[in-house]
Write an enzyme that holds these catalytic residues in place. Structure first.
Site, PDB file in Angstrom:
ATOM      1  N   GLY A  23       0.128 -24.844  57.203  1.00  0.00           N
ATOM      2  CA  GLY A  23      -1.156 -24.936  57.857  1.00  0.00           C
ATOM      3  C   GLY A  23      -2.319 -24.525  56.832  1.00  0.00           C
ATOM      4  N   GLY A  25      -3.746 -26.647  55.026  1.00  0.00           N
ATOM      5  CA  GLY A  25      -4.854 -27.908  54.795  1.00  0.00           C
ATOM      6  C   GLY A  25      -5.986 -27.783  55.397  1.00  0.00           C
ATOM      7  N   THR A  26      -6.026 -26.721  56.171  1.00  0.00           N
ATOM      8  CA  THR A  26      -7.457 -26.552  57.019  1.00  0.00           C
ATOM      9  C   THR A  26      -8.107 -25.318  57.095  1.00  0.00           C
ATOM     10  OG1 THR A  26      -6.416 -26.245  59.109  1.00  0.00           O
ATOM     11  CG2 THR A  26      -6.911 -28.575  58.336  1.00  0.00           C
ATOM     12  N   SER A 114       1.393 -25.884  82.007  1.00  0.00           N
ATOM     13  CA  SER A 114       2.694 -26.692  82.109  1.00  0.00           C
ATOM     14  C   SER A 114       3.603 -25.641  81.144  1.00  0.00           C
ATOM     15  CB  SER A 114       2.902 -28.028  81.702  1.00  0.00           C
ATOM     16  OG  SER A 114       2.574 -28.371  80.424  1.00  0.00           O
ATOM     17  N   TYR A 156      -5.294  -9.634  69.295  1.00  0.00           N
ATOM     18  CA  TYR A 156      -4.724  -9.486  70.844  1.00  0.00           C
ATOM     19  C   TYR A 156      -3.224  -9.581  70.685  1.00  0.00           C
ATOM     20  CZ  TYR A 156      -4.941 -14.928  70.577  1.00  0.00           C
ATOM     21  OH  TYR A 156      -5.096 -16.093  70.406  1.00  0.00           O
TER      22      TYR A 156
HETATM   23  C1  HXC Z   1      -3.775 -26.981  79.159  1.00  0.00           C
HETATM   24  C2  HXC Z   1      -2.821 -28.168  77.282  1.00  0.00           C
HETATM   25  C3  HXC Z   1      -4.207 -27.997  76.583  1.00  0.00           C
HETATM   26  C4  HXC Z   1      -5.386 -27.370  77.239  1.00  0.00           C
HETATM   27  C5  HXC Z   1      -2.618 -29.148  75.582  1.00  0.00           C
HETATM   28  N1  HXC Z   1      -2.101 -28.896  76.608  1.00  0.00           N
HETATM   29  N2  HXC Z   1      -3.756 -28.653  75.427  1.00  0.00           N
HETATM   30  N3  HXC Z   1      -2.847 -27.570  78.515  1.00  0.00           N
HETATM   31  N4  HXC Z   1      -5.138 -26.802  78.382  1.00  0.00           N
HETATM   32  N5  HXC Z   1      -6.461 -27.362  76.722  1.00  0.00           N
HETATM   33  C6  HXC Z   1      -0.578 -29.070  76.861  1.00  0.00           C
HETATM   34  C7  HXC Z   1      -0.287 -30.544  76.891  1.00  0.00           C
HETATM   35  O1  HXC Z   1      -0.843 -31.133  78.143  1.00  0.00           O
HETATM   36  C8  HXC Z   1       1.115 -30.836  76.667  1.00  0.00           C
HETATM   37  O2  HXC Z   1       1.847 -30.245  78.133  1.00  0.00           O
HETATM   38  C9  HXC Z   1       1.347 -29.491  75.938  1.00  0.00           C
HETATM   39  O3  HXC Z   1       0.145 -28.407  75.761  1.00  0.00           O
HETATM   40  C10 HXC Z   1       1.525 -29.844  74.438  1.00  0.00           C
HETATM   41  O4  HXC Z   1       0.255 -30.667  74.296  1.00  0.00           O
HETATM   42  P1  HXC Z   1       0.548 -31.735  72.787  1.00  0.00           P
HETATM   43  O5  HXC Z   1      -0.824 -32.181  72.687  1.00  0.00           O
HETATM   44  O6  HXC Z   1       1.381 -32.870  73.148  1.00  0.00           O
HETATM   45  O7  HXC Z   1       0.991 -30.832  71.800  1.00  0.00           O
HETATM   46  P2  HXC Z   1       0.634 -31.084  69.927  1.00  0.00           P
HETATM   47  O8  HXC Z   1       0.172 -32.501  69.753  1.00  0.00           O
HETATM   48  O9  HXC Z   1       1.817 -30.528  69.507  1.00  0.00           O
HETATM   49  O10 HXC Z   1      -0.549 -30.090  69.852  1.00  0.00           O
HETATM   50  C11 HXC Z   1      -0.495 -28.802  69.771  1.00  0.00           C
HETATM   51  C12 HXC Z   1      -1.820 -27.862  70.330  1.00  0.00           C
HETATM   52  C13 HXC Z   1      -2.937 -28.507  69.676  1.00  0.00           C
HETATM   53  C14 HXC Z   1      -1.482 -26.611  70.252  1.00  0.00           C
HETATM   54  C15 HXC Z   1      -1.831 -28.199  72.074  1.00  0.00           C
HETATM   55  O11 HXC Z   1      -3.981 -27.798  70.084  1.00  0.00           O
HETATM   56  C16 HXC Z   1      -2.802 -28.458  68.128  1.00  0.00           C
HETATM   57  O12 HXC Z   1      -2.304 -29.328  67.465  1.00  0.00           O
HETATM   58  N6  HXC Z   1      -3.377 -27.276  67.376  1.00  0.00           N
HETATM   59  C17 HXC Z   1      -3.113 -26.983  66.154  1.00  0.00           C
HETATM   60  C18 HXC Z   1      -4.229 -26.059  65.514  1.00  0.00           C
HETATM   61  C19 HXC Z   1      -4.698 -25.096  66.187  1.00  0.00           C
HETATM   62  O13 HXC Z   1      -4.686 -24.967  67.556  1.00  0.00           O
HETATM   63  N7  HXC Z   1      -5.925 -24.374  65.705  1.00  0.00           N
HETATM   64  C20 HXC Z   1      -6.423 -23.036  66.208  1.00  0.00           C
HETATM   65  C21 HXC Z   1      -5.841 -21.913  65.911  1.00  0.00           C
HETATM   66  S1  HXC Z   1      -6.976 -20.557  66.533  1.00  0.00           S
HETATM   67  P3  HXC Z   1       2.479 -31.525  78.988  1.00  0.00           P
HETATM   68  O14 HXC Z   1       3.007 -30.572  80.354  1.00  0.00           O
HETATM   69  O15 HXC Z   1       1.351 -32.358  79.515  1.00  0.00           O
HETATM   70  O16 HXC Z   1       3.337 -32.178  78.146  1.00  0.00           O
HETATM   71  C22 HXC Z   1      -6.077 -19.151  66.819  1.00  0.00           C
HETATM   72  C23 HXC Z   1      -7.146 -17.973  66.749  1.00  0.00           C
HETATM   73  C24 HXC Z   1      -7.085 -17.163  67.777  1.00  0.00           C
HETATM   74  O17 HXC Z   1      -4.934 -18.996  66.966  1.00  0.00           O
HETATM   75  C25 HXC Z   1      -8.124 -15.819  67.743  1.00  0.00           C
HETATM   76  C26 HXC Z   1      -9.553 -16.354  67.725  1.00  0.00           C
HETATM   77  C27 HXC Z   1     -10.541 -15.259  67.583  1.00  0.00           C
HETATM   78  P1  NAP Z   2      -6.794 -24.266  62.100  1.00  0.00           P
HETATM   79  O1  NAP Z   2      -7.716 -24.755  60.948  1.00  0.00           O
HETATM   80  O2  NAP Z   2      -6.672 -25.020  63.266  1.00  0.00           O
HETATM   81  O3  NAP Z   2      -5.234 -24.028  61.469  1.00  0.00           O
HETATM   82  C1  NAP Z   2      -4.123 -24.528  61.899  1.00  0.00           C
HETATM   83  C2  NAP Z   2      -3.300 -24.998  60.797  1.00  0.00           C
HETATM   84  O4  NAP Z   2      -1.924 -24.988  61.328  1.00  0.00           O
HETATM   85  C3  NAP Z   2      -3.864 -26.462  60.649  1.00  0.00           C
HETATM   86  O5  NAP Z   2      -3.668 -26.813  59.366  1.00  0.00           O
HETATM   87  C4  NAP Z   2      -2.630 -27.364  61.333  1.00  0.00           C
HETATM   88  O6  NAP Z   2      -2.351 -28.519  60.757  1.00  0.00           O
HETATM   89  C5  NAP Z   2      -1.698 -26.404  61.154  1.00  0.00           C
HETATM   90  N1  NAP Z   2      -0.384 -26.463  62.088  1.00  0.00           N
HETATM   91  C6  NAP Z   2      -0.432 -26.346  63.518  1.00  0.00           C
HETATM   92  N2  NAP Z   2       0.934 -26.704  64.051  1.00  0.00           N
HETATM   93  C7  NAP Z   2       1.620 -26.753  62.848  1.00  0.00           C
HETATM   94  C8  NAP Z   2       3.167 -27.244  62.992  1.00  0.00           C
HETATM   95  N3  NAP Z   2       4.008 -27.192  64.099  1.00  0.00           N
HETATM   96  N4  NAP Z   2       3.812 -27.158  61.705  1.00  0.00           N
HETATM   97  C9  NAP Z   2       2.957 -26.938  60.628  1.00  0.00           C
HETATM   98  N5  NAP Z   2       1.612 -26.812  60.652  1.00  0.00           N
HETATM   99  C10 NAP Z   2       1.144 -26.559  61.805  1.00  0.00           C
HETATM  100  O7  NAP Z   2      -7.260 -22.893  62.580  1.00  0.00           O
HETATM  101  P2  NAP Z   2      -7.590 -21.299  61.637  1.00  0.00           P
HETATM  102  O8  NAP Z   2      -8.752 -20.812  62.409  1.00  0.00           O
HETATM  103  O9  NAP Z   2      -7.750 -21.710  60.257  1.00  0.00           O
HETATM  104  O10 NAP Z   2      -6.315 -20.477  61.854  1.00  0.00           O
HETATM  105  C11 NAP Z   2      -5.648 -20.095  60.965  1.00  0.00           C
HETATM  106  C12 NAP Z   2      -4.462 -18.830  61.362  1.00  0.00           C
HETATM  107  O11 NAP Z   2      -5.652 -17.888  61.601  1.00  0.00           O
HETATM  108  C13 NAP Z   2      -3.745 -19.197  62.696  1.00  0.00           C
HETATM  109  O12 NAP Z   2      -2.561 -18.513  62.466  1.00  0.00           O
HETATM  110  C14 NAP Z   2      -4.722 -18.630  63.752  1.00  0.00           C
HETATM  111  O13 NAP Z   2      -4.100 -18.068  64.820  1.00  0.00           O
HETATM  112  C15 NAP Z   2      -5.390 -17.479  62.914  1.00  0.00           C
HETATM  113  N6  NAP Z   2      -6.558 -16.700  63.548  1.00  0.00           N
HETATM  114  C16 NAP Z   2      -7.999 -17.427  63.439  1.00  0.00           C
HETATM  115  C17 NAP Z   2      -8.890 -16.873  63.792  1.00  0.00           C
HETATM  116  C18 NAP Z   2     -10.234 -17.332  63.582  1.00  0.00           C
HETATM  117  O14 NAP Z   2     -11.271 -16.885  64.005  1.00  0.00           O
HETATM  118  N7  NAP Z   2     -10.425 -18.634  63.021  1.00  0.00           N
HETATM  119  C19 NAP Z   2      -8.959 -15.697  64.383  1.00  0.00           C
HETATM  120  C20 NAP Z   2      -7.665 -14.929  64.527  1.00  0.00           C
HETATM  121  C21 NAP Z   2      -6.349 -15.590  63.973  1.00  0.00           C
HETATM  122  P3  NAP Z   2      -1.721 -29.775  61.587  1.00  0.00           P
HETATM  123  O15 NAP Z   2      -2.167 -29.929  62.789  1.00  0.00           O
HETATM  124  O16 NAP Z   2      -1.915 -30.919  60.642  1.00  0.00           O
HETATM  125  O17 NAP Z   2      -0.231 -29.617  61.770  1.00  0.00           O
END
Ligand code: HXC
Ligand code: NAP
Length: 288
Positions: A23, A25-26, A114, A156
Site C-alpha cells: 500500500g 502508493g498512497t 454482508s 482500536y
Molecule cells: C457496507 C460495503 C461498503 C460500505 C463495501 N462494502 N463498502 N458494505 N458499507 N461502505 C461491501 C460491498 O458491498 C461488498 O459486499 C464487499 O464490501 C466488498 O466490496 P468491493 O467494493 O467489491 O471490494 P474491493 O473492491 O476489494 O474494495 C475493498 C474496500 C475498499 C475495503 C471495500 O474500500 C478499498 O479498496 N479500500 C482500500 C483502501 C482503504 O480502505 N483505506 C482506508 C484505510 S484507513 P457484497 O456482499 O455486496 O459483495 C484505516 C484507518 C483506521 O484503516 C483508523 C482511522 C483513525
Molecule cells: P490509504 O491511502 O487508503 O492506504 C491503503 C493502501 O492499501 C492503498 O495504497 C491501497 O492501494 C492499498 N491496498 C488496499 N488493499 C490492498 C490489497 N488487497 N493489496 C495490496 N494493497 C492494498 O490509507 P492510509 O490512511 O494511508 O492507511 C495506511 C495504513 O495506516 C493502514 O494500515 C491503515 O489502517 C493505517 N491507519 C491509518 C490511519 C489514518 O488516520 N490515516 C489511522 C490508523 C491506522 P490499492 O487500493 O491500489 O490496492
C-alpha cells in the site's frame, strides 16, 4: 529549535537497505516510503492499482532521487505476494524490511454488513499481512538473513470499536501476530513491531471513515489531548526508527502515536475536561 516535523534520523541511515511497503502508493505508505528514500533506502511499493503505484514511484523518484520499484500486488493472493518478493530480489538483490501497511476499511453498522463485506476487510488486513509475513519471513529464515517487520495497526486493535468491526477484528489479529512472532522469530534475527496511529489525514481514510456532514464530530481539539491531527513526518520518523538498527533491541512492541486520543476516550473521569475553573473553585470551597 527542533520541530516535530523535522527528519529524525541521520542521513544515510538506510543506505544499502531495501524496504518493501504494501500500500505504498498512497497516504501514509507513500509518506513512510518517501522518508526512507531520503534516508538512503531502496524502495519497493505495491498496491492493486498499477497506475497508482507507477505514478507514485515516478513522483518519489522525482522528489528524492532514489530507486523505487512499483510492483502490482494484491496482498490477499499468495502467488502475487511471492511475485512481489521475487521482483524485489531481482531488482535489488536483497530485502531488509517490510512494512505491512495495506488496509481496507469502511464504516458500517455491523448488522448491515454482508458476509463478503466482512471478509473483504479481514482478507486485506489480516490475511494480507499474514501472507506477506509468511513469504518474507520464510525467505529471511532460509537465507539466514536478519529482517524487520513493521505492522501498521490502529488503537482500536485493543479497545475494539463499533462501526469498523471487521477492521478492529483484523487489526487485533495483526497485533497478536506481531507479538507472537517477536517471540518465535527473534532467534532468527527477525524483529516484529507495530505502530498504532491515531488520526493522520489521508484521502483513503477520510473518504471512507467520515460520514457526510460529520466532519465536526472528529474535531481534533475536542478528541485529541494535544489538540491536532498527526503529521505524516511524525509517523515516518517513528517507522524509520523502528525499522532501523537503532531499534535493534525493540521487538514485539506496538508504539501508539495518537496524541493521547485513545486514552482520552478510555479514562473514566476525562469528561471533567468540561468543568470550568469557577466550578473547580466552588467545589474546593465546599469540599465537594
Ligand atoms: C457496507 C460495503 C461498503 C460500505 C463495501 N462494502 N463498502 N458494505 N458499507 N461502505 C461491501 C460491498 O458491498 C461488498 O459486499 C464487499 O464490501 C466488498 O466490496 P468491493 O467494493 O467489491 O471490494 P474491493 O473492491 O476489494 O474494495 C475493498 C474496500 C475498499 C475495503 C471495500 O474500500 C478499498 O479498496 N479500500 C482500500 C483502501 C482503504 O480502505 N483505506 C482506508 C484505510 S484507513 P457484497 O456482499 O455486496 O459483495 C484505516 C484507518 C483506521 O484503516 C483508523 C482511522 C483513525
Ligand atoms: P490509504 O491511502 O487508503 O492506504 C491503503 C493502501 O492499501 C492503498 O495504497 C491501497 O492501494 C492499498 N491496498 C488496499 N488493499 C490492498 C490489497 N488487497 N493489496 C495490496 N494493497 C492494498 O490509507 P492510509 O490512511 O494511508 O492507511 C495506511 C495504513 O495506516 C493502514 O494500515 C491503515 O489502517 C493505517 N491507519 C491509518 C490511519 C489514518 O488516520 N490515516 C489511522 C490508523 C491506522 P490499492 O487500493 O491500489 O490496492
Amino acid at each position: 529549535m527542533t520541530k516535530h516535523t523535522d527528519s529524525m534520523l541521520p542521513a544515510d541511515s538506510f543506505r544499502d537497505q531495501t524496504i518493501v511497503i504494501t500500500g505504498g502508493g498512497t497516504g501514509l505508505g507513500y509518506s513512510m516510503g518517501k522518508y526512507l528514500l531520503q534516508l538512503g533506502a531502496r524502495l519497493v511499493i505495491c498496491g492493486r492499482r498499477t497506475e497508482v503505484i507507477e505514478k507514485a514511484a515516478a513522483a518519489l523518484i522525482e522528489e528524492t532521487g532514489g530507486e523505487v520499484l512499483a510492483q502490482p500486488c494484491d496482498v490477499r493472493v499468495p502467488e502475487q505476494v511471492d511475485a512481489l518478493l521475487q521482483a524485489a530480489l531481482a531488482r535489488f538483490g536483497a530485502v531488509h524490511g517490510l512494512i505491512n501497511n495495506a488496509a481496507g476499511n469502511f464504516i458500517c453498522p455491523t448488522e448491515r454488513l454482508s458476509y463478503n463485506a466482512f471478509h473483504t476487510v479481514v482478507d486485506i488486513v489480516l490475511r494480507g499481512t499474514a501472507n506477506c509475513t509468511l513469504c518474507f519471513g520464510k525467505h529471511w529464515i532460509a537465507a539466514q538473513q536478519p529482517g524487520a517487520f513493521l505492522n501498521i495497526i490502529t488503537t482500536y486493535a485493543w479497545t475494539g470499536s463499533g462501526y469498523v468491526v471487521p477492521s478492529a477484528t483484523a487489526k487485533g489479529g495483526v497485533l497478536a501476530l506481531t507479538r507472537s512472532l517477536a517471540s518465535e522469530w527473534g532467534k532468527y534475527g527477525i524483529r516484529t513491531n507495530a505502530i498504532a496511529p491515531g488520526p493522520f489525514p489521508t484521502e483513503g481514510a477520510w473518504s471512507r471513515l467520515v460520514p457526510p456532514g460529520m466532519q465536526n464530530a472528529f474535531n481534533p481539539t475536542q478528541r485529541i489531548p494535544v489538540g491536532r491531527y498527526g503529521e505524516h513526518q511524525e509517523l515516518a520518523n517513528l517507522a524509520a526508527y523502528l525499522l532501523s538498527p537503532f531499534a535493534a533491541y525493540i521487538n514485539g512492541e506496538c508504539v501508539t502515536i495518537d496524541g493521547g486520543e485513545w486514552l482520552r476516550g478510555a479514562g473514566q473521569f476525562n469528561f471533567l475536561e468540561e468543568v470550568t475553573a469557577k466550578q473547580w473553585e466552588d467545589m474546593r470551597k465546599k469540599r465537594v
